[in-house]
Design an enzyme around this catalytic site. Structure first.
Site, short mmCIF file in Angstrom:
data_model
loop_
_atom_site.label_atom_id
_atom_site.label_comp_id
_atom_site.label_asym_id
_atom_site.label_seq_id
_atom_site.Cartn_x
_atom_site.Cartn_y
_atom_site.Cartn_z
CD GLU A 99 -1.92 1.25 3.09
OE1 GLU A 99 -1.37 1.99 3.66
OE2 GLU A 99 -3.19 0.94 3.39
CG ASP B 4 -4.94 -2.22 -0.80
OD1 ASP B 4 -4.22 -3.02 -0.58
OD2 ASP B 4 -4.84 -1.26 -0.03
#
Length: 332
Positions: free
Chosen positions: A53, A110
């Site tokens: 991330e 993500d």
């Protein structure tokens, strides 16, 4: 007449250069606080670990601020330390204090999406096909490992392992990176990205849990298509879910999907908005939004004039990241 006109132009140039310097300063401060010399982003709120991330966030910022040196450092470190050569994705977490810094071999979708998106943007901005090819490869790996059909929907699992429970799947709606998926669709022309956008927008619309009508950080999609807060996590709209309105705005600043967040936040004065709310009990945090959380609220509510990418002296990695991402979402 000539002198006043010249002064006017001089003043305009000073304002422009001042604004540019301020924008750059936010990124320079971010790098100085959270980025090591070899390109590792440290989560200062979490024992200085690193994760995909953070690498992806910073790579996006580096492209936005036209900082190719930082981008290459970030990308090289990510490849060297987090690359899973079998799946083509990335191990999600790196702990520099551990004997084995990468214990968990799972990915975080993500983070993978953020990295692929940053590479796509970098390739287009700097006209470098190597970045584009790397992005294409990661996109294909995400489709192969993390995107599935479940309950009649196309969904992206948070990781390749542990989230498909057969009778239900666990989703993290803060991983729904709509603007990235749109760019992937435009790049690859694969229908899966369009379907993922459409179905994920529908899912967010259905995650209006409890009286507050907000999604939770983690949610369960059952085989019959129903949804509920995931039971293994607190039933909160909190530090993960705050990214949902950020990514929705980044995708479409006028989307009606922002309305539930706007309706809830209107119940509170700006500076006394609770940092989180439990959607089932309606209990709220005893402390208020600050820093990056408040920046996302301001963006969502249309309070744009006071937004700044300059972090406060005590702001940690995550809050500072949200600040800069808000500016990227605005195109500033």
């Amino acid at each position: 007449m000539g002198k006043p006109m010249w002064r006017c132009w001089a003043l305009m140039l000073m304002v422009w250069f001042s604004a540019s310097a301020t924008a750059a300063n936010g990124w320079e401060i971010y790098k100085s606080r959270f980025m090591t010399t070899d390109g590792r982003i440290q989560d200062t709120g979490n024992k200085n670990v690193s994760h995909t991330e953070g690498q992806g966030f910073a790579m996006l910022m580096a492209v936005h601020y036209d900082d190719r040196i930082a981008f290459d450092n970030l990308w090289n470190w990510t490849q060297s330390h987090l690359r899973n050569t079998t799946s083509g994705l990335f191990y999600w977490r790196y702990d520099p204090s551990a004997a084995n810094p990468v214990v968990d071999k799972n990915n975080a979708s993500d983070g993978d999406v953020l990295i692929a998106w940053a590479l796509l943007k970098a390739g287009n901005k700097w006209q470098d096909n190597r970045y584009l090819q790397a992005s294409d490869s990661i996109q294909k790996a995400i489709i192969a490992s993390n995107i599935i059909q479940f309950a009649g929907r196309t969904v992206m699992l948070p990781g390749a392992y542990g989230f498909n429970k057969n009778s239900y799947v666990i989703l993290n709606p803060s991983y729904f990176l709509f603007p990235a998926w749109r760019d992937f669709a435009n790049r690859s022309h694969l229908q899966v990205w369009r379907q993922l956008i459409d179905d994920s927008l529908s899912l967010v619309g259905e995650m209006r849990f409890g009286q507050v009508g907000l999604p939770t950080d983690w949610a369960a999609l059952n085989a019959d298509g129903s949804m509920a807060p995931a039971t293994a996590w607190p039933s909160r709209f909190s530090y993960d879910a705050i990214r949902i309105p950020l990514y929705l705005y980044w995708y479409d600043a006028k989307t009606t999907a922002l309305v539930p967040f706007q309706l809830y936040w209107r119940n509170y004065p700006r500076l006394t908005t609770p940092a989180w709310v439990d959607v089932l009990s309606s209990n709220t945090a005893t402390y208020n939004m600050q820093g990056g959380l408040l920046a996302v609220r301001d963006l969502t509510m249309g309070n744009l004039d006071g937004l700044s990418d300059l972090p406060g002296a005590s702001e940690d990695y995550y809050s500072s990241s949200l600040r800069l991402l808000v500016m990227l979402a605005r195109g500033k």
